[in-house]
Enzyme design. Sequence first.
Site, PDB file in Angstrom:
ATOM      1  N   CYS A 118       0.841  -1.505   0.014  1.00 37.96           N
ATOM      2  CA  CYS A 118      -0.065   0.046  -0.079  1.00 37.96           C
ATOM      3  C   CYS A 118       0.692   1.360  -0.073  1.00 37.96           C
ATOM      4  CB  CYS A 118      -0.781  -0.049   1.169  1.00 37.96           C
ATOM      5  SG  CYS A 118      -2.013  -1.405   1.006  1.00 37.96           S
TER       6      CYS A 118
HETATM    7  N1  LIG Z   1      -2.635  -6.177   1.768  1.00 35.48           N
HETATM    8  C1  LIG Z   1      -2.967  -5.076   2.422  1.00 35.48           C
HETATM    9  O1  LIG Z   1      -2.762  -4.706   3.675  1.00 35.48           O
HETATM   10  C2  LIG Z   1      -4.073  -4.077   1.592  1.00 35.48           C
HETATM   11  C3  LIG Z   1      -4.641  -3.207   2.513  1.00 35.48           C
HETATM   12  C4  LIG Z   1      -5.780  -2.268   1.661  1.00 35.48           C
HETATM   13  C5  LIG Z   1      -5.930  -2.614   0.362  1.00 35.48           C
HETATM   14  N2  LIG Z   1      -5.196  -3.332  -0.284  1.00 35.48           N
HETATM   15  C6  LIG Z   1      -5.440  -3.482  -1.713  1.00 35.48           C
HETATM   16  O2  LIG Z   1      -6.271  -4.735  -1.819  1.00 35.48           O
HETATM   17  C7  LIG Z   1      -5.756  -5.210  -3.213  1.00 35.48           C
HETATM   18  C8  LIG Z   1      -5.460  -6.584  -2.948  1.00 35.48           C
HETATM   19  O3  LIG Z   1      -4.164  -6.679  -2.117  1.00 35.48           O
HETATM   20  P1  LIG Z   1      -3.884  -8.050  -1.431  1.00 35.48           P
HETATM   21  O4  LIG Z   1      -2.794  -7.566  -0.710  1.00 35.48           O
HETATM   22  O5  LIG Z   1      -4.973  -8.804  -1.104  1.00 35.48           O
HETATM   23  O6  LIG Z   1      -3.230  -8.745  -2.664  1.00 35.48           O
HETATM   24  P2  LIG Z   1      -2.408 -10.250  -2.749  1.00 35.48           P
HETATM   25  O7  LIG Z   1      -1.593 -10.427  -3.510  1.00 35.48           O
HETATM   26  O8  LIG Z   1      -2.436 -10.906  -1.299  1.00 35.48           O
HETATM   27  O9  LIG Z   1      -4.026 -11.059  -3.233  1.00 35.48           O
HETATM   28  C9  LIG Z   1      -4.361 -11.057  -4.587  1.00 35.48           C
HETATM   29  C10 LIG Z   1      -4.856 -12.449  -4.641  1.00 35.48           C
HETATM   30  O10 LIG Z   1      -5.361 -12.304  -6.264  1.00 35.48           O
HETATM   31  C11 LIG Z   1      -5.228 -13.644  -7.100  1.00 35.48           C
HETATM   32  N3  LIG Z   1      -5.126 -13.330  -8.359  1.00 35.48           N
HETATM   33  C12 LIG Z   1      -4.259 -12.565  -9.090  1.00 35.48           C
HETATM   34  N4  LIG Z   1      -4.710 -12.500 -10.345  1.00 35.48           N
HETATM   35  C13 LIG Z   1      -6.080 -13.118 -10.365  1.00 35.48           C
HETATM   36  C14 LIG Z   1      -7.091 -13.192 -11.321  1.00 35.48           C
HETATM   37  N5  LIG Z   1      -7.035 -12.731 -12.519  1.00 35.48           N
HETATM   38  N6  LIG Z   1      -8.196 -14.041 -10.880  1.00 35.48           N
HETATM   39  C15 LIG Z   1      -8.187 -14.382  -9.785  1.00 35.48           C
HETATM   40  N7  LIG Z   1      -7.237 -14.177  -8.845  1.00 35.48           N
HETATM   41  C16 LIG Z   1      -6.136 -13.491  -9.141  1.00 35.48           C
HETATM   42  C17 LIG Z   1      -3.437 -13.827  -6.413  1.00 35.48           C
HETATM   43  O11 LIG Z   1      -3.103 -15.185  -6.759  1.00 35.48           O
HETATM   44  C18 LIG Z   1      -3.575 -13.450  -5.025  1.00 35.48           C
HETATM   45  O12 LIG Z   1      -4.019 -14.576  -4.058  1.00 35.48           O
HETATM   46  C19 LIG Z   1      -4.672  -4.392  -3.650  1.00 35.48           C
HETATM   47  O13 LIG Z   1      -5.172  -3.331  -4.669  1.00 35.48           O
HETATM   48  C20 LIG Z   1      -4.033  -3.784  -2.433  1.00 35.48           C
HETATM   49  O14 LIG Z   1      -3.468  -2.232  -2.734  1.00 35.48           O
HETATM   50  C21 LIG Z   1      -4.315  -4.379   0.247  1.00 35.48           C
END
Ligand SMILES: NC(=O)c1ccc[n+]([C@@H]2O[C@H](COP(=O)([O-])OP(=O)(O)OC[C@H]3O[C@@H](n4cnc5c(N)ncnc54)[C@H](O)[C@@H]3O)[C@@H](O)[C@H]2O)c1
Length: 458
Positions: free
Chosen positions: A271
């Site tokens: 983030c």
């Molecule tokens: N991690 C955090 O603390 C956090 C907090 C707030 C917001 N966010 C935002 O949330 C969003 C997701 O972040 P995250 O940390 O959960 O990411 P992550 O990488 O942990 O998880 C994303 C998942 O999506 C899967 N994926 C990728 N492409 C795909 C597709 N085409 N179809 C289905 N699955 C697919 C991946 O295998 C992975 O498991 C981002 O935009 C991030 O900026 C993250």
Amino acid sequence: MSEILQKIRNRTATAVVIGLGYVGLSVAVEAARASYLVYGIDIDQDKVDQLQSGKSYVSDIKDEDIQTLIHQRLHAVNEFSSIAEADVVIICLPTPLNKTREPDVSMISSAVASIIQYVTKDTLIILESTTYPGTTEELIQKVIEDEMGWKAGKDFFVCYSPERIDPGNRKFNVKNTPKIIGGISPVCAELGAQFYGSFLQEVIPVSSTAAAEMVKLLENTFRSVNIALVNELTLMCDRMGINIWEIIDAASSKPFGYIPFFPGPGIGGHCIPIDPIYLSWRAKMFGFHNKFIELADDINSNMPRYVVSQITDILNEYEKPLKNSNILCIGMAYKKDVNDLRESPALEVFKLLQQKEANVTYYDPHIPHFKNDGQMVYSVELTSEAIAEADLVVIITDHSSIDYPLIVENAALLYDTRNVTKPLEGNIMLLGGHKRYGNTFLRDEIFQTDMEGRDSFD
Ligand SMILES: NC(=O)c1ccc[n+]([C@@H]2O[C@H](COP(=O)([O-])OP(=O)(O)OC[C@H]3O[C@@H](n4cnc5c(N)ncnc54)[C@H](O)[C@@H]3O)[C@@H](O)[C@H]2O)c1
């Protein structure tokens, strides 16, 4: 709308969560706990398999949480056909930067292409990924309207709701953190608010999807800029012989108008280092150059180099070159108590030390191994011998479970970039160029003499 509203009210709606990472899995678990039938889709077969066998790979979610829900209210799958059953689709996919540090929203677009294959009328589609203002309208509303000939707010519903989850935070979680929601139209916003309101404690509606997108970017830009400010003040105080940690402690006594931020080895995670860049990139399309964001990025991303320069100074004082010295890094995750390495400044410190030909090892109770330039590196065990063998121990990530007294007792030289050893008595060098003997801060001559005439970021 009335049918989906009814299904939300009596919890018979089916929700599909696309992307089962930190965000998606947390949302899926919470919705399933609220009795919704949830399909979680992830293209990573390993994650799907782990969930199917009742295992969690997200540190804030316990195996037991998965075991009570999986195969009942929660189903993990690796293909998209369950979207045909969905009343609500929530997109929780990564939004990284590409090689030229521009937003990479390709995963959202690919999810939308999959949604179009299966979606039925009256479905509510919510984007949770962090992204620039305008994404939900451009990549979801317009694309589905064009491809399907439907009208958002009438034939299907579209919202943006930023995820504010803070991994490792024991007080605030998905359920008790207020949820911002913006819709393409008032009807969309109302549906989104009803959905989240049915299983989260508080929902805060805003006027549009762009406003909701911007809320998240304000929050994370605020953090990035304030961390950069205190990081820059650390470098300045270093030059001036002032102890930044003492200053922050004292300033924090002000009961109003001041929020403490702490210096550190740099910022990491999905983030803070990335989200503000999404905003400045978008702003440029409006002819607006966002100086704060660029400056904060520059300062924060130089902190690992500053850490390595301080390590070099400390060793130099004890007549040791960094080359061939044994350096033990404590903590590789990007922040305390998480198992997430993404963008971790510890990775850069590790690499920079290796480039200077130090022998680098690490200990992290949350990261048993990681790949460094294609080679697997494994965490050592934290024993008094492993600590004593190091010429210098550097604390990079301040995990709660680490035995800091053991480190203080056995380290030949200890450099603490987080001031986590604050309650301990010892001879400890701190980020910013001060030594602490017991509870007393002393300006260390090592830094005083060596810093003169040196550029802030060498
Ligand atoms: N991690 C955090 O603390 C956090 C907090 C707030 C917001 N966010 C935002 O949330 C969003 C997701 O972040 P995250 O940390 O959960 O990411 P992550 O990488 O942990 O998880 C994303 C998942 O999506 C899967 N994926 C990728 N492409 C795909 C597709 N085409 N179809 C289905 N699955 C697919 C991946 O295998 C992975 O498991 C981002 O935009 C991030 O900026 C993250």
